[in-house]
Design an enzyme around this catalytic site. Structure first.
Site, PDB file in Angstrom:
ATOM      1  N   GLY A 149       0.795  -1.218   0.000  1.00 65.64           N
ATOM      2  CA  GLY A 149       0.000   0.000   0.000  1.00 65.64           C
ATOM      3  C   GLY A 149       0.825   1.265   0.000  1.00 65.64           C
ATOM      4  N   CYS A 150       0.183   2.362   0.410  1.00 71.42           N
ATOM      5  CA  CYS A 150       0.787   3.688   0.294  1.00 71.42           C
ATOM      6  C   CYS A 150       2.007   3.891   1.193  1.00 71.42           C
ATOM      7  CB  CYS A 150      -0.253   4.757   0.615  1.00 71.42           C
ATOM      8  SG  CYS A 150      -1.633   4.817  -0.552  1.00 71.42           S
ATOM      9  N   ASN A 151       2.124   3.105   2.249  1.00 74.83           N
ATOM     10  CA  ASN A 151       3.275   3.246   3.134  1.00 74.83           C
ATOM     11  C   ASN A 151       4.519   2.568   2.574  1.00 74.83           C
ATOM     12  OD1 ASN A 151       1.254   1.051   4.281  1.00 74.83           O
ATOM     13  ND2 ASN A 151       3.316   0.218   4.544  1.00 74.83           N
TER      14      ASN A 151
END
Length: 361
Positions: A149-151
């Site tokens: 994901g975005c992390n």
């Protein structure tokens, strides 16, 4: 008597990786929020308000072509996976080459390649395909970070920094390439509206090398914080009705993330004698308007502190794992970072997770 004032410092090592260059790329066509609404003929007031109040002006997307009736038909999961492969490879190659150019390096110099993506699944992965397509040395070390994901950009940067530190003088590059159009599932639900109003296509690459005196910032340390109670707040799961993967964002995500921002930043600075006021540059993931506002409030920052994050959201939307590197590129363009300055990089995503890194110019 003259008082001795101890300056704030963070730990350094002889083989500290340094950032040599950064490069970004997007898919060819950009859309305003109004143009996306028109393209899918969305008129439901609750849905249109989500798009119009997103603090996003434009995003880059590959949307399906209209049919004879002017409507854009839903894409099958197979079509979306093809879109992920084609778009992610094209953007990733552009970002990688732009990054190497800024670093003063060539493809032949590359010794380790790490690719990050969440918007589709490939076997072989993006790293192998980029090595093939660009003619990179087939002995190049590689890794793929998929589905985080975005992390994930900072998770991967942590690993690439470790590789760089143990291979002084050798060039490593991380490429985050997210074809968010490949996760675009259109229906009339608010769940889909939130996601479809936010994400855009984008790729970003960063080059690292240790054992040198390059002018870029040194990567000093990392800190993470996972929130198990919010494990389902951001998820990519199978929608049986639409027969495709669909991303879900809980409305409480901005507040949950914001409430933990102080915890992870304090952990990052622990043992360095640094305080938050010593950090001159904040490069935060462009997760959305409410996420940015929540981070500002909980860390006691100003909108000027997060001007790059706000600008990236406005011009590109949320480009997932590489967003913080888009902000870093804007900071470089300003030419305001000075030797000795400290910066904090921050990303957040499924888990729910916050990732941070401390850097120094």
């Amino acid at each position: 008597m003259t008082a001795v004032i101890e300056s704030a410092t963070a730990p350094r090592t002889a083989n500290q990786p340094r950032v040599l260059g950064v490069g970004t790329a997007v898919s060819p066509v950009s859309w305003t929020q109004e143009e996306v609404l028109d393209a899918f003929r969305i008129t439901e007031p609750k849905v249109t308000s989500v798009f119009r109040n997103s603090a996003i002006q434009r995003r880059h997307l590959r949307l399906p072509d209209p049919g004879p009736d002017g409507l854009r038909a839903p894409e099958s999961q197979g079509d979306l996976l093809d879109k992920h492969r084609d778009t992610a490879l094209q953007m990733g190659a552009e970002a990688l080459e732009a990054c190497l150019k800024q670093a003063g390096a060539d493809l032949a110099d590359l010794r380790h390649l790490c690719c990050v993506s969440t918007t589709g699944f490939l076997t072989p992965g993006l790293s192998a395909l980029l090595i093939r397509d660009l003619g990179i040395d087939r002995h190049c070390s590689r890794a793929d970070i998929v589905g985080m994901g975005c992390n994930a950009g900072l998770n991967a940067l942590n690993l690439v920094s470790g590789w760089s530190a143990s291979h002084p003088g050798e060039l490593a590059v991380m490429v985050c390439t997210e074809a968010c159009s490949a996760a675009y599932a259109m229906d009339s639900s608010m769940r889909t509206a939130v996601v479809n109003s936010l994400f855009g296509d984008g790729a970003a690459a960063v080059a690292l090398r240790s054992g040198n005196t390059a002018p870029g910032p040194a990567v000093l340390k990392f800190a993470s914080c996972i929130i198990p109670d919010a494990a389902g707040a951001m998820r990519y799961d199978w929608d049986r009705e639409l027969e495709r993967f669909s991303f879900y964002l809980d409305p409480q995500v901005p507040y949950v993330v914001g409430a933990h921002a102080e915890i992870v930043v304090d952990r990052l600075l622990q043992g360095t004698s640094l305080r938050r006021s010593d950090i001159r540059h904040w490069l935060v993931h462009s997760g959305g308007k409410k996420v940015i506002d929540s981070v500002i409030v909980n860390l006691g920052l100003t909108r000027h502190d997060l001007r790059h994050t706000i600008g990236v959201l406005r011009d590109y939307g949320n480009v997932s794992s590489g967003s913080f590197l888009f902000s870093y590129e804007r900071l470089l363009d300003e030419q305001v970072a000075e030797p000795g300055d400290y910066g904090v990089l921050m990303t957040m995503g499924p888990g729910s997770t916050l990732e941070t890194a401390l850097v120094q110019w």
